[in-house]
Design an enzyme around this catalytic site. Structure first.
Site, PDB file in Angstrom:
ATOM      1  CG  ASN A  38      -3.372   4.060   1.312  1.00 54.93           C
ATOM      2  OD1 ASN A  38      -4.583   4.156   1.465  1.00 54.93           O
ATOM      3  ND2 ASN A  38      -2.754   2.904   1.272  1.00 54.93           N
TER       4      ASN A  38
ATOM      5  CG  HIS B  75      -2.456  -0.426  -3.141  1.00 54.63           C
ATOM      6  ND1 HIS B  75      -2.827   0.857  -2.808  1.00 54.63           N
ATOM      7  CD2 HIS B  75      -2.801  -1.205  -2.093  1.00 54.63           C
ATOM      8  CE1 HIS B  75      -3.373   0.849  -1.607  1.00 54.63           C
ATOM      9  NE2 HIS B  75      -3.379  -0.384  -1.153  1.00 54.63           N
TER      10      HIS B  75
ATOM     11  CB  SER C 132      -0.923   0.016   1.225  1.00 55.12           C
ATOM     12  OG  SER C 132      -0.165   0.002   2.425  1.00 55.12           O
TER      13      SER C 132
ATOM     14  CD  GLU D 281      -2.953   3.828  -5.290  1.00 61.57           C
ATOM     15  OE1 GLU D 281      -2.891   5.064  -5.296  1.00 61.57           O
ATOM     16  OE2 GLU D 281      -2.531   3.138  -4.335  1.00 61.57           O
TER      17      GLU D 281
END
Length: 281
Positions: free
Chosen positions: A188, A138, A117, A150
């Site tokens: 994130n 991800h 992540s 991602e």
């Protein structure tokens, strides 16, 4: 691209294995822990059964998807797969060690993808002789439900590897976005400071946990409040992610909220411990 191996049968790993099988790939789900592997397969079976009950798929489709997944505790079974997606513990050294081991086992054309992540794809690639075939993919939890992936290029990731990763994501029925390597990537990087700020608002007594979440759900159209989301993610995981961003950037605006640290030290980890910002049965 016919066969895919998922390394790690936890929540993320078994979810990725399921969507890979739904994408008509032959799937190997590998885990060193036999009990964890058994639980991963059981979770896939439960999800498929629920989909049959909801009439999203019929029983024959469920059986076909399940039949494409081969659980294994023998890493040598992965030697001929076309793609490996690792979904193990979110720490750089274990990931590098795994890739080094796989580098000596898998055929030269095998692509290595990481479900990290926010850790460095470039650093992971340094552990293998095929750095051009290492990429980030991800996924988001729960994988069978969340549509986003991602795709993250490392410094030496080839155009071919990048394109294949996008094609695989499409076969998984996911929408991929392209992201340059950076601490926590894109989603994130945006989400973590928002959650961290919500915890600061709580700790400063500006609003209650209930009202903070209600405000973001009704005022910003979020499907879940930031504090309830943290409880779902796990406060310890959230703290690790926040500290990664802070340490990687050395920017004081990203410093983790002290209340988050306090709750983690107290064992208030969210849903998995029964108490976080809210209390759970």
């Amino acid at each position: 691209m016919k066969s895919i191996a998922i390394v790690g049968a936890g929540i993320m790993g078994n979810g990725i294995a399921q969507v890979a099988a739904e994408g008509n790939y032959k799937v190997f789900l590998y885990d060193v822990n036999a009990e964890g592997l058994e639980k991963g397969i059981a979770r896939i079976e439960k999800t498929l059964s629920r989909n049959v009950e909801k009439k999203k798929i019929d029983q024959s489709q469920s059986d076909e998807i399940h039949g494409r997944i081969t659980p294994t505790g023998n890493i040598n079974d992965l030697k001929d797969v076309d793609l490996v997606i690792e979904a193990i513990i979110e720490q750089i050294e274990p990931k590098k060690s795994l890739l080094t081991e796989l580098d000596g086992i898998c055929k030269p054309s095998t692509i290595f993808a990481s479900n990290t992540s926010g850790l460095s794809i470039t650093e992971m690639a340094s552990a293998v002789r095929r750095s051009d075939k290492v990429i980030g993919m991800h996924f988001f939890n729960p994988v069978p439900v969340m549509q986003l992936v991602e795709i993250i290029r490392g410094e030496q990731t080839s155009d071919e590897t990048f394109e294949i990763a996008h094609q695989v994501a499409e076969r998984f029925n996911k929408t991929a976005i392209s992201v340059k390597e950076a601490p926590l990537f894109a989603v994130n990087r945006i989400l973590t400071p928002m959650i961290n700020e919500a915890i600061f608002v709580l700790s400063e007594g500006i609003a209650s946990a209930e009202d903070i979440d209600k405000g973001m759900m009704l005022g910003a159209s979020h499907p879940i409040g930031p504090l309830a989301l943290t409880d779902l993610i796990g406060l310890d995981t959230m703290l690790f992610v926040a500290e990664t961003l802070y340490n990687e950037t050395n920017d004081s605006k990203y410093r983790p909220a002290p209340l988050l640290k306090k709750y983690v030290r107290a064992g208030r980890l969210g849903r998995k411990s029964g108490q976080g910002f809210f209390t759970y049965d």
